[in-house]
Scaffold this motif. Structure first.
Motif, PDB file in Angstrom:
ATOM      1  N   PHE A   1      24.430  35.513 -35.535  1.00 34.06           N
ATOM      2  CA  PHE A   1      23.769  36.281 -34.459  1.00 34.06           C
ATOM      3  C   PHE A   1      23.217  35.548 -33.465  1.00 34.06           C
ATOM      4  CE2 PHE A   1      19.756  34.886 -36.476  1.00 34.06           C
ATOM      5  CZ  PHE A   1      18.803  35.095 -35.396  1.00 34.06           C
ATOM      6  N   VAL A   2      22.835  34.549 -33.529  1.00 31.90           N
ATOM      7  CA  VAL A   2      22.263  33.584 -32.477  1.00 31.90           C
ATOM      8  C   VAL A   2      23.425  33.426 -31.442  1.00 31.90           C
ATOM      9  CG1 VAL A   2      21.244  31.516 -31.707  1.00 31.90           C
ATOM     10  CG2 VAL A   2      20.471  32.632 -33.767  1.00 31.90           C
ATOM     11  N   ARG A   3      24.594  32.856 -31.897  1.00 35.48           N
ATOM     12  CA  ARG A   3      25.823  32.695 -30.994  1.00 35.48           C
ATOM     13  C   ARG A   3      26.203  33.893 -30.304  1.00 35.48           C
ATOM     14  NH1 ARG A   3      31.266  32.858 -31.354  1.00 35.48           N
ATOM     15  NH2 ARG A   3      32.349  31.460 -30.183  1.00 35.48           N
ATOM     16  N   THR A   4      26.458  34.982 -31.193  1.00 32.63           N
ATOM     17  CA  THR A   4      26.701  36.269 -30.489  1.00 32.63           C
ATOM     18  C   THR A   4      25.899  36.663 -29.602  1.00 32.63           C
ATOM     19  OG1 THR A   4      27.992  36.814 -32.516  1.00 32.63           O
ATOM     20  CG2 THR A   4      27.460  38.481 -30.853  1.00 32.63           C
ATOM     21  N   GLY A   5      24.701  36.464 -29.853  1.00 33.78           N
ATOM     22  CA  GLY A   5      23.418  36.983 -28.782  1.00 33.78           C
ATOM     23  C   GLY A   5      23.569  36.207 -27.528  1.00 33.78           C
ATOM     24  N   ILE A   6      23.752  34.912 -27.568  1.00 29.82           N
ATOM     25  CA  ILE A   6      23.713  34.153 -26.329  1.00 29.82           C
ATOM     26  C   ILE A   6      25.077  34.558 -25.417  1.00 29.82           C
ATOM     27  CG2 ILE A   6      24.036  31.797 -25.595  1.00 29.82           C
ATOM     28  CD1 ILE A   6      22.316  30.903 -27.949  1.00 29.82           C
TER      29      ILE A   6
ATOM     30  N   LEU B   1      15.907  31.930 -19.062  1.00 32.31           N
ATOM     31  CA  LEU B   1      17.028  32.001 -20.252  1.00 32.31           C
ATOM     32  C   LEU B   1      16.625  31.380 -21.546  1.00 32.31           C
ATOM     33  CD1 LEU B   1      20.066  32.542 -21.064  1.00 32.31           C
ATOM     34  CD2 LEU B   1      20.309  30.018 -20.161  1.00 32.31           C
ATOM     35  N   CYS B   2      15.757  30.111 -21.421  1.00 37.31           N
ATOM     36  CA  CYS B   2      15.319  29.864 -22.770  1.00 37.31           C
ATOM     37  C   CYS B   2      14.369  30.624 -23.431  1.00 37.31           C
ATOM     38  CB  CYS B   2      14.550  28.408 -22.660  1.00 37.31           C
ATOM     39  SG  CYS B   2      15.683  26.947 -21.878  1.00 37.31           S
ATOM     40  N   GLU B   3      13.518  31.207 -22.792  1.00 36.24           N
ATOM     41  CA  GLU B   3      12.580  32.283 -23.410  1.00 36.24           C
ATOM     42  C   GLU B   3      13.070  33.273 -24.109  1.00 36.24           C
ATOM     43  OE1 GLU B   3       9.388  31.967 -24.260  1.00 36.24           O
ATOM     44  OE2 GLU B   3       8.444  30.632 -22.411  1.00 36.24           O
ATOM     45  N   THR B   4      14.315  33.905 -23.068  1.00 32.13           N
ATOM     46  CA  THR B   4      15.104  35.098 -24.085  1.00 32.13           C
ATOM     47  C   THR B   4      15.791  34.684 -25.248  1.00 32.13           C
ATOM     48  OG1 THR B   4      15.301  35.964 -21.638  1.00 32.13           O
ATOM     49  CG2 THR B   4      16.619  36.715 -23.478  1.00 32.13           C
ATOM     50  N   ILE B   5      16.357  33.417 -25.341  1.00 33.21           N
ATOM     51  CA  ILE B   5      17.096  32.997 -26.422  1.00 33.21           C
ATOM     52  C   ILE B   5      16.120  32.632 -27.511  1.00 33.21           C
ATOM     53  CG2 ILE B   5      18.469  31.092 -27.644  1.00 33.21           C
ATOM     54  CD1 ILE B   5      19.653  30.752 -24.719  1.00 33.21           C
ATOM     55  N   ALA B   6      14.855  32.133 -27.286  1.00 32.97           N
ATOM     56  CA  ALA B   6      13.629  32.030 -28.271  1.00 32.97           C
ATOM     57  C   ALA B   6      13.440  33.378 -28.906  1.00 32.97           C
ATOM     58  CB  ALA B   6      12.646  31.152 -27.643  1.00 32.97           C
ATOM     59  N   ALA B   7      13.208  34.261 -28.149  1.00 35.89           N
ATOM     60  CA  ALA B   7      12.753  35.742 -28.585  1.00 35.89           C
ATOM     61  C   ALA B   7      13.939  36.106 -29.484  1.00 35.89           C
ATOM     62  CB  ALA B   7      12.531  36.400 -27.439  1.00 35.89           C
ATOM     63  N   LEU B   8      14.998  36.063 -29.190  1.00 30.57           N
ATOM     64  CA  LEU B   8      16.323  36.371 -29.975  1.00 30.57           C
ATOM     65  C   LEU B   8      16.291  35.743 -31.328  1.00 30.57           C
ATOM     66  CD1 LEU B   8      19.308  37.722 -30.031  1.00 30.57           C
ATOM     67  CD2 LEU B   8      20.012  35.395 -29.474  1.00 30.57           C
ATOM     68  N   CYS B   9      15.927  34.444 -31.398  1.00 31.51           N
ATOM     69  CA  CYS B   9      15.889  33.893 -32.623  1.00 31.51           C
ATOM     70  C   CYS B   9      14.548  34.196 -33.391  1.00 31.51           C
ATOM     71  CB  CYS B   9      15.826  32.299 -32.267  1.00 31.51           C
ATOM     72  SG  CYS B   9      17.223  31.573 -31.691  1.00 31.51           S
ATOM     73  N   LEU B  10      13.414  34.504 -32.788  1.00 28.83           N
ATOM     74  CA  LEU B  10      12.102  34.733 -33.709  1.00 28.83           C
ATOM     75  C   LEU B  10      12.466  36.308 -34.024  1.00 28.83           C
ATOM     76  CD1 LEU B  10       9.511  32.988 -31.660  1.00 28.83           C
ATOM     77  CD2 LEU B  10      10.412  32.613 -33.808  1.00 28.83           C
ATOM     78  N   ASP B  11      13.490  36.869 -33.346  1.00 31.44           N
ATOM     79  CA  ASP B  11      13.514  38.334 -34.306  1.00 31.44           C
ATOM     80  C   ASP B  11      14.074  38.440 -35.568  1.00 31.44           C
ATOM     81  OD1 ASP B  11      13.115  39.994 -31.709  1.00 31.44           O
ATOM     82  OD2 ASP B  11      15.353  40.027 -31.227  1.00 31.44           O
TER      83      ASP B  11
ATOM     84  N   THR C   1      18.532  24.196 -22.373  1.00 32.31           N
ATOM     85  CA  THR C   1      19.749  24.572 -21.681  1.00 32.31           C
ATOM     86  C   THR C   1      19.873  23.590 -20.807  1.00 32.31           C
ATOM     87  OG1 THR C   1      18.289  25.699 -20.047  1.00 32.31           O
ATOM     88  CG2 THR C   1      19.471  27.188 -21.954  1.00 32.31           C
ATOM     89  N   MET C   2      21.227  23.265 -20.533  1.00 38.97           N
ATOM     90  CA  MET C   2      21.591  22.321 -19.349  1.00 38.97           C
ATOM     91  C   MET C   2      22.806  22.760 -18.501  1.00 38.97           C
ATOM     92  SD  MET C   2      20.783  18.815 -18.889  1.00 38.97           S
ATOM     93  CE  MET C   2      19.916  18.779 -20.250  1.00 38.97           C
TER      94      MET C   2
ATOM     95  N   ILE D   1      12.276  24.510 -24.553  1.00 39.68           N
ATOM     96  CA  ILE D   1      10.873  25.096 -24.942  1.00 39.68           C
ATOM     97  C   ILE D   1      10.806  24.993 -26.365  1.00 39.68           C
ATOM     98  CG2 ILE D   1      10.768  26.291 -22.892  1.00 39.68           C
ATOM     99  CD1 ILE D   1      11.613  28.840 -24.434  1.00 39.68           C
ATOM    100  N   VAL D   2       9.796  25.099 -26.710  1.00 37.35           N
ATOM    101  CA  VAL D   2       9.655  25.173 -28.310  1.00 37.35           C
ATOM    102  C   VAL D   2       8.768  26.452 -28.456  1.00 37.35           C
ATOM    103  CG1 VAL D   2       8.537  24.214 -30.434  1.00 37.35           C
ATOM    104  CG2 VAL D   2       9.849  22.719 -28.810  1.00 37.35           C
ATOM    105  N   ARG D   3       9.156  27.287 -29.334  1.00 39.57           N
ATOM    106  CA  ARG D   3       8.210  28.580 -29.464  1.00 39.57           C
ATOM    107  C   ARG D   3       7.953  28.744 -31.274  1.00 39.57           C
ATOM    108  NH1 ARG D   3       7.176  27.728 -25.363  1.00 39.57           N
ATOM    109  NH2 ARG D   3       7.395  28.751 -23.370  1.00 39.57           N
TER     110      ARG D   3
END
Length: 120
Positions: free
Chosen positions: A56-61, A76-86, A97-98, A112-114
Motif C-alpha cells: 500500500f505504501v509503494r502503490t501510494g507513492i 512530498l515527505c509530509e504527504t508520504i508520512a500521512a499515507l503511512c500513518l493512515d 527523499t533524494m 522527516i520523522v512523524r
C-alpha cells in the motif's frame, strides 16, 4: 505488544518535483520509508494478513508520482508520512527523499520523522 520496523528502501520514481523551470518535467527521486509498526501480540502465523502489507505504501507513492506535482521535497515527505500513518498500526514513520540528478557530485534530499499523536 509486538513492534516491528517495516522498510521500503530506495524506491526510484519519476515525479514532477521542484520550483525551477528545468524541473517542469518528471525527474528521478529516490524514496525510502521506515515505519515502526505495533501489533497487539507477537505473530502467531506466517500470513500476510497478520502484518502491514507494504504494497500500500509503494502503490501510494507511485500514484502520487503519477498524479501530482510537488514544489517542495518537504511537502512530498509530509504527504508520504500521512499515507503511512493512515494505517493505525503505524506508530512512527521516517521518510527520506533524494533528488539524484540535480548536481553531478551530490544528491539533494529531505528527511522527516512523524509520530502518531498519543491520546491519554
Amino acid at each position: 505488544m509486538a513492534e516491528f520496523t517495516t522498510l521500503l528502501d530506495r524506491l526510484a520514481v519519476m515525479i514532477r518535483l521542484g520550483i525551477y523551470a528545468h524541473e517542469a518535467e518528471p525527474q528521478r527521486v529516490i524514496v525510502s520509508v521506515e515505519m515502526t509498526v505495533d501489533y497487539p501480540a507477537p505473530l502467531g502465523e506466517d500470513a500476510i494478513d497478520q502484518v502491514l502489507d507494504y504494497d500500500f505504501v509503494r502503490t501510494g507513492i507511485l500514484t502520487l508520482a503519477a498524479q501530482r506535482r510537488f514544489a517542495l521535497q518537504e511537502t512530498l515527505c509530509e504527504t508520504i508520512a500521512a499515507l503511512c500513518l493512515d494505517d493505525a498500526r503505524v506508530m512512527r514513520v521516517r521518510v527520506r527523499t533524494m533528488k539524484t540528478d540535480i548536481y553531478p557530485d551530490a544528491g539533494i534530499g529531505c528527511e522527516i520523522v512523524r509520530e502518531r499523536a498519543k491520546f491519554s
